[in-house]
Design a protein around this motif. Sequence first.
Motif, mmCIF file in Angstrom:
data_model
loop_
_atom_site.group_PDB
_atom_site.id
_atom_site.type_symbol
_atom_site.label_atom_id
_atom_site.label_comp_id
_atom_site.label_asym_id
_atom_site.label_seq_id
_atom_site.Cartn_x
_atom_site.Cartn_y
_atom_site.Cartn_z
ATOM 1 N N MET A 144 41.857 38.652 31.108
ATOM 2 C CA MET A 144 41.886 38.884 32.542
ATOM 3 C C MET A 144 42.563 37.711 33.238
ATOM 4 S SD MET A 144 40.897 41.085 34.854
ATOM 5 C CE MET A 144 40.669 41.176 36.579
ATOM 6 N N GLY A 145 42.233 36.512 32.796
ATOM 7 C CA GLY A 145 42.838 35.325 33.388
ATOM 8 C C GLY A 145 44.347 35.293 33.190
ATOM 9 N N ALA A 187 45.889 37.788 35.588
ATOM 10 C CA ALA A 187 45.824 37.244 36.951
ATOM 11 C C ALA A 187 46.878 36.160 37.142
ATOM 12 C CB ALA A 187 44.434 36.694 37.229
ATOM 13 N N TYR A 226 43.918 36.721 41.128
ATOM 14 C CA TYR A 226 43.031 37.846 40.814
ATOM 15 C C TYR A 226 43.144 38.971 41.851
ATOM 16 C CZ TYR A 226 40.721 35.320 37.037
ATOM 17 O OH TYR A 226 40.458 34.685 35.867
ATOM 18 N N THR A 279 39.362 45.355 38.423
ATOM 19 C CA THR A 279 38.337 44.323 38.245
ATOM 20 C C THR A 279 38.129 44.031 36.760
ATOM 21 O OG1 THR A 279 36.522 45.895 38.094
ATOM 22 C CG2 THR A 279 37.146 45.155 40.319
ATOM 23 N N ARG A 280 37.392 42.984 36.510
ATOM 24 C CA ARG A 280 37.041 42.635 35.134
ATOM 25 C C ARG A 280 36.260 43.786 34.485
ATOM 26 N NH1 ARG A 280 36.732 37.616 32.676
ATOM 27 N NH2 ARG A 280 37.155 36.663 34.696
ATOM 28 N N LYS A 281 35.370 44.423 35.246
ATOM 29 C CA LYS A 281 34.593 45.562 34.744
ATOM 30 C C LYS A 281 35.517 46.722 34.367
ATOM 31 C CE LYS A 281 30.819 47.915 33.952
ATOM 32 N NZ LYS A 281 30.103 47.730 32.729
ATOM 33 N N ASP A 282 36.541 46.983 35.199
ATOM 34 C CA ASP A 282 37.521 48.021 34.878
ATOM 35 C C ASP A 282 38.202 47.732 33.549
ATOM 36 O OD1 ASP A 282 37.019 49.353 37.286
ATOM 37 O OD2 ASP A 282 38.644 48.276 38.321
ATOM 38 N N LEU A 283 38.547 46.476 33.324
ATOM 39 C CA LEU A 283 39.200 46.078 32.076
ATOM 40 C C LEU A 283 38.274 46.294 30.885
ATOM 41 C CD1 LEU A 283 41.601 44.832 30.595
ATOM 42 C CD2 LEU A 283 40.635 42.583 31.103
ATOM 43 N N TYR A 284 37.019 45.865 31.006
ATOM 44 C CA TYR A 284 36.052 46.069 29.922
ATOM 45 C C TYR A 284 35.837 47.559 29.645
ATOM 46 C CZ TYR A 284 34.741 41.156 29.656
ATOM 47 O OH TYR A 284 34.752 39.805 29.464
#
Length: 130
Positions: free
Chosen positions: A1-2, A5, A11, A17-22
């Motif tokens: 994610m970083g 971004a 970001y 979002t990070r949750k979307d990626l997971y």
Amino acid sequence: MGYIAFQKGGYRHVGFTRKDLYNHIDRYRRSKVKNGDANAAINYLIGKSNNDPLFFGKFTFTSDERLEHIFWADGQSIIDYHCFGDIVAFDSTYMKNKYNKPLVIFSRCNHHGQTVYSAPPTIRQNHRDV
């Protein structure tokens, strides 16, 4: 994610979002498991039995063809049991997984103090062989 971004300049410019990626990664990994997790477990047992002549594994299915019980012991665990012996008592009613089935992991320490995952060849339930 970083990394993403950094490429996008922050970001807030990523668009998810990070949750979307997971969630995306989880969906991708689940799509790679052919015919579900039960089939993956059976294929794992078959692969182990092809590489280990002492491997022992059994499984049963429910009437609607769902995996019900699974039990296995690799060759090294069986040899260790014959050399050192063990007795295991457990209560599998404490917690259930998402399929409402108990998950019991046999874990112990060997004579070197290392964690060993194994199971004895005979399990007794209520003082009767199952």
